[in-house]
Design a protein around this motif. Structure first.
Motif, PDB file in Angstrom:
ATOM      1  N   GLY A 216      -6.302 -10.710  -9.383  1.00 15.10           N
ATOM      2  CA  GLY A 216      -7.226 -11.693  -9.937  1.00 15.10           C
ATOM      3  C   GLY A 216      -7.198 -11.603 -11.449  1.00 15.10           C
ATOM      4  N   GLU A 217      -8.297 -11.133 -12.043  1.00 16.61           N
ATOM      5  CA  GLU A 217      -8.344 -10.914 -13.479  1.00 16.61           C
ATOM      6  C   GLU A 217      -8.486  -9.433 -13.814  1.00 16.61           C
ATOM      7  N   THR A 218      -8.353  -8.564 -12.800  1.00 17.52           N
ATOM      8  CA  THR A 218      -8.579  -7.137 -12.978  1.00 17.52           C
ATOM      9  C   THR A 218      -7.276  -6.372 -12.786  1.00 17.52           C
ATOM     10  N   PRO A 219      -6.933  -5.465 -13.707  1.00 18.69           N
ATOM     11  CA  PRO A 219      -5.749  -4.621 -13.499  1.00 18.69           C
ATOM     12  C   PRO A 219      -5.836  -3.903 -12.160  1.00 18.69           C
ATOM     13  N   MET A 220      -4.729  -3.768 -11.478  1.00 14.06           N
ATOM     14  CA  MET A 220      -4.748  -3.251 -10.121  1.00 14.06           C
ATOM     15  C   MET A 220      -5.287  -1.831 -10.030  1.00 14.06           C
ATOM     16  N   GLY A 221      -4.993  -0.994 -11.013  1.00 14.44           N
ATOM     17  CA  GLY A 221      -5.463   0.383 -10.956  1.00 14.44           C
ATOM     18  C   GLY A 221      -4.708   1.197  -9.917  1.00 14.44           C
ATOM     19  N   PRO A 222      -5.221   2.375  -9.567  1.00 16.10           N
ATOM     20  CA  PRO A 222      -4.528   3.222  -8.584  1.00 16.10           C
ATOM     21  C   PRO A 222      -4.350   2.508  -7.248  1.00 16.10           C
ATOM     22  N   VAL A 223      -3.199   2.686  -6.653  1.00 13.16           N
ATOM     23  CA  VAL A 223      -2.919   2.099  -5.340  1.00 13.16           C
ATOM     24  C   VAL A 223      -3.800   2.763  -4.293  1.00 13.16           C
ATOM     25  N   THR A 224      -4.344   1.973  -3.399  1.00 12.59           N
ATOM     26  CA  THR A 224      -5.109   2.526  -2.281  1.00 12.59           C
ATOM     27  C   THR A 224      -4.437   2.130  -0.972  1.00 12.59           C
ATOM     28  N   VAL A 225      -4.405   3.052  -0.056  1.00 13.33           N
ATOM     29  CA  VAL A 225      -3.844   2.819   1.273  1.00 13.33           C
ATOM     30  C   VAL A 225      -4.973   2.982   2.276  1.00 13.33           C
ATOM     31  N   PRO A 226      -5.101   2.095   3.255  1.00 11.43           N
ATOM     32  CA  PRO A 226      -6.186   2.231   4.235  1.00 11.43           C
ATOM     33  C   PRO A 226      -6.207   3.618   4.872  1.00 11.43           C
ATOM     34  N   ALA A 227      -7.400   4.153   5.048  1.00 11.79           N
ATOM     35  CA  ALA A 227      -7.538   5.478   5.658  1.00 11.79           C
ATOM     36  C   ALA A 227      -6.946   5.505   7.054  1.00 11.79           C
ATOM     37  N   SER A 228      -6.876   4.343   7.691  1.00 12.92           N
ATOM     38  CA  SER A 228      -6.364   4.256   9.059  1.00 12.92           C
ATOM     39  C   SER A 228      -4.838   4.256   9.120  1.00 12.92           C
ATOM     40  N   ALA A 229      -4.163   4.150   7.962  1.00 12.01           N
ATOM     41  CA  ALA A 229      -2.697   4.249   7.957  1.00 12.01           C
ATOM     42  C   ALA A 229      -2.307   5.667   8.346  1.00 12.01           C
ATOM     43  N   SER A 230      -1.454   5.818   9.351  1.00 16.95           N
ATOM     44  CA  SER A 230      -1.226   7.139   9.933  1.00 16.95           C
ATOM     45  C   SER A 230       0.205   7.639   9.845  1.00 16.95           C
ATOM     46  N   ALA A 231       1.148   6.818   9.347  1.00 14.07           N
ATOM     47  CA  ALA A 231       2.542   7.260   9.306  1.00 14.07           C
ATOM     48  C   ALA A 231       3.278   6.596   8.149  1.00 14.07           C
ATOM     49  N   PHE A 232       4.148   7.368   7.511  1.00 10.27           N
ATOM     50  CA  PHE A 232       5.036   6.864   6.468  1.00 10.27           C
ATOM     51  C   PHE A 232       6.401   6.641   7.102  1.00 10.27           C
ATOM     52  N   TYR A 233       6.993   5.477   6.867  1.00  5.59           N
ATOM     53  CA  TYR A 233       8.265   5.129   7.493  1.00  5.59           C
ATOM     54  C   TYR A 233       9.356   4.921   6.458  1.00  5.59           C
ATOM     55  N   ILE A 234      10.529   5.373   6.802  1.00  9.72           N
ATOM     56  CA  ILE A 234      11.752   5.028   6.078  1.00  9.72           C
ATOM     57  C   ILE A 234      12.575   4.138   7.003  1.00  9.72           C
ATOM     58  N   GLY A 235      12.957   2.970   6.505  1.00 14.90           N
ATOM     59  CA  GLY A 235      13.794   2.065   7.283  1.00 14.90           C
ATOM     60  C   GLY A 235      13.049   1.145   8.214  1.00 14.90           C
ATOM     61  N   LYS A 236      11.693   1.114   8.126  1.00 14.44           N
ATOM     62  CA  LYS A 236      10.958   0.335   9.119  1.00 14.44           C
ATOM     63  C   LYS A 236       9.589  -0.072   8.600  1.00 14.44           C
ATOM     64  N   ASN A 237       9.124  -1.232   9.065  1.00 13.14           N
ATOM     65  CA  ASN A 237       7.716  -1.623   8.984  1.00 13.14           C
ATOM     66  C   ASN A 237       7.186  -1.588  10.406  1.00 13.14           C
ATOM     67  N   PRO A 238       6.152  -0.789  10.684  1.00  7.96           N
ATOM     68  CA  PRO A 238       5.687  -0.646  12.065  1.00  7.96           C
ATOM     69  C   PRO A 238       4.964  -1.874  12.604  1.00  7.96           C
ATOM     70  N   ASN A 239       4.665  -2.854  11.741  1.00  9.53           N
ATOM     71  CA  ASN A 239       4.045  -4.082  12.215  1.00  9.53           C
ATOM     72  C   ASN A 239       5.102  -4.922  12.930  1.00  9.53           C
ATOM     73  N   THR A 240       4.869  -5.226  14.186  1.00  5.45           N
ATOM     74  CA  THR A 240       5.868  -5.951  14.978  1.00  5.45           C
ATOM     75  C   THR A 240       5.395  -7.346  15.367  1.00  5.45           C
ATOM     76  N   VAL A 241       4.276  -7.777  14.779  1.00  4.07           N
ATOM     77  CA  VAL A 241       3.729  -9.087  15.119  1.00  4.07           C
ATOM     78  C   VAL A 241       4.594 -10.209  14.568  1.00  4.07           C
ATOM     79  N   HIS A 242       5.117 -10.011  13.346  1.00  7.06           N
ATOM     80  CA  HIS A 242       5.875 -11.076  12.692  1.00  7.06           C
ATOM     81  C   HIS A 242       7.368 -10.941  13.005  1.00  7.06           C
TER      82      HIS A 242
END
Length: 277
Positions: A216-242
């Motif tokens: 918007g009009e605010t610098p993004m600041g530190p990146v935040t990741v949802p607390a519910s995110a449970s895994a870091f992936y290399i080579g994949k996005n775990p979202n399979t809906v799209h």
């Protein structure tokens, strides 16, 4: 005769001292096993949270346990066999111990050899909550392009419900002069500083872009990741809906992940140390 003997002793003592000093100097230039130190291994050592060499396995040199599926290996940029990650439609690596991946600032340094894509997206890495959306966190992906002379790379972050998308081959809609060549190894670095919201992108050791990310009009600041995110992936996005989401199908090597934005000088050190001869 005594003078000659004394001089002989002095000569021997000098040679021994010189040899000892030489050994000490040599020790400063190796890793304790007699192998020379890679200058890239001296960069931001305390901030390196993960490092994948992909030398025939999916080991993280920083000790994170990994789970992988369908991963095979290929020639690296130095023509060493089984020394680079070979992506595919089903290959990926997963890390479940994700505490250190919750980073407000970050740098991803990697060597890529991608394949031309007609469309869709291939995700190189993600840390998201797939039940919220495909971009509920951060990630880097390759986007398909019908152009024959470039590949598109895009990085995203979600912060306070504001989505930040950052094309790496365009600048506010204007195509940059530097392209990402398909089927050729290149060094790619994405760095983000959460303190000043500045993002830097490097190609083969040279800064390609630098800008401030605004929500918007605010610098993004530190990146935040949802607390519910449970895994870091290399080579994949775990979202399979799209249906347009796919695994990374190119090659990947020497992936280094830092919890700080590296400087231009540090990026150049890594590139110069790791580039093919």
């Amino acid at each position: 005769m005594k003078t000659l003997k004394f001089l002989s002793w002095m000569l021997v003592a000098t040679m021994v001292a010189f040899a000892a000093c030489s050994k000490d100097d040599d020790d400063d230039d190796d890793n304790g096993n007699g192998d020379p130190i890679n200058p890239a291994d001296t960069v931001a050592v305390e901030n390196l949270i993960a490092y994948f060499k992909f030398d025939g396995d999916v080991t993280d040199e920083k000790g994170h346990a990994t789970v992988s599926e369908g991963v095979t290996f290929t020639l690296d940029r130095h023509f060493n066999a089984n020394s680079a990650y070979k992506g595919s439609e089903t290959a990926f690596i997963r890390i479940d111990d994700v505490d250190k991946f919750r980073m407000g600032s970050m740098t991803f340094s990697m060597w890529l050899r991608a394949q031309q894509m007609p469309g869709g997206t291939n995700f190189i890495l993600t840390f998201i909550d797939p039940d919220m959306d495909w971009n509920a966190g951060y990630g880097i992906w390759q986007e398909g392009s019908h152009r024959g002379d470039t590949l598109r790379y895009k990085a995203f972050s979600r912060h306070h419900q504001s989505d930040i998308y950052a094309w790496t081959d365009t600048d506010w809609g204007n195509l940059r002069d530097v392209f990402f060549p398909p089927a050729k190894w290149f060094h790619f670095v994405y760095a983000y500083n959460g303190a000043n919201s500045v993002r830097d992108i490097y190609l083969d050791g040279v800064r390609l872009a630098s800008d401030t990310l605004i929500a918007g009009e605010t610098p993004m600041g530190p990146v935040t990741v949802p607390a519910s995110a449970s895994a870091f992936y290399i080579g994949k996005n775990p979202n399979t809906v799209h249906e347009w989401i796919g695994n990374y199908e190119g090659d990947l090597d020497d992936l280094r992940i830092y919890n700080v934005a590296l400087t231009e000088e540090q990026v150049q050190i890594i590139f110069e140390a790791e580039k093919p001869e």
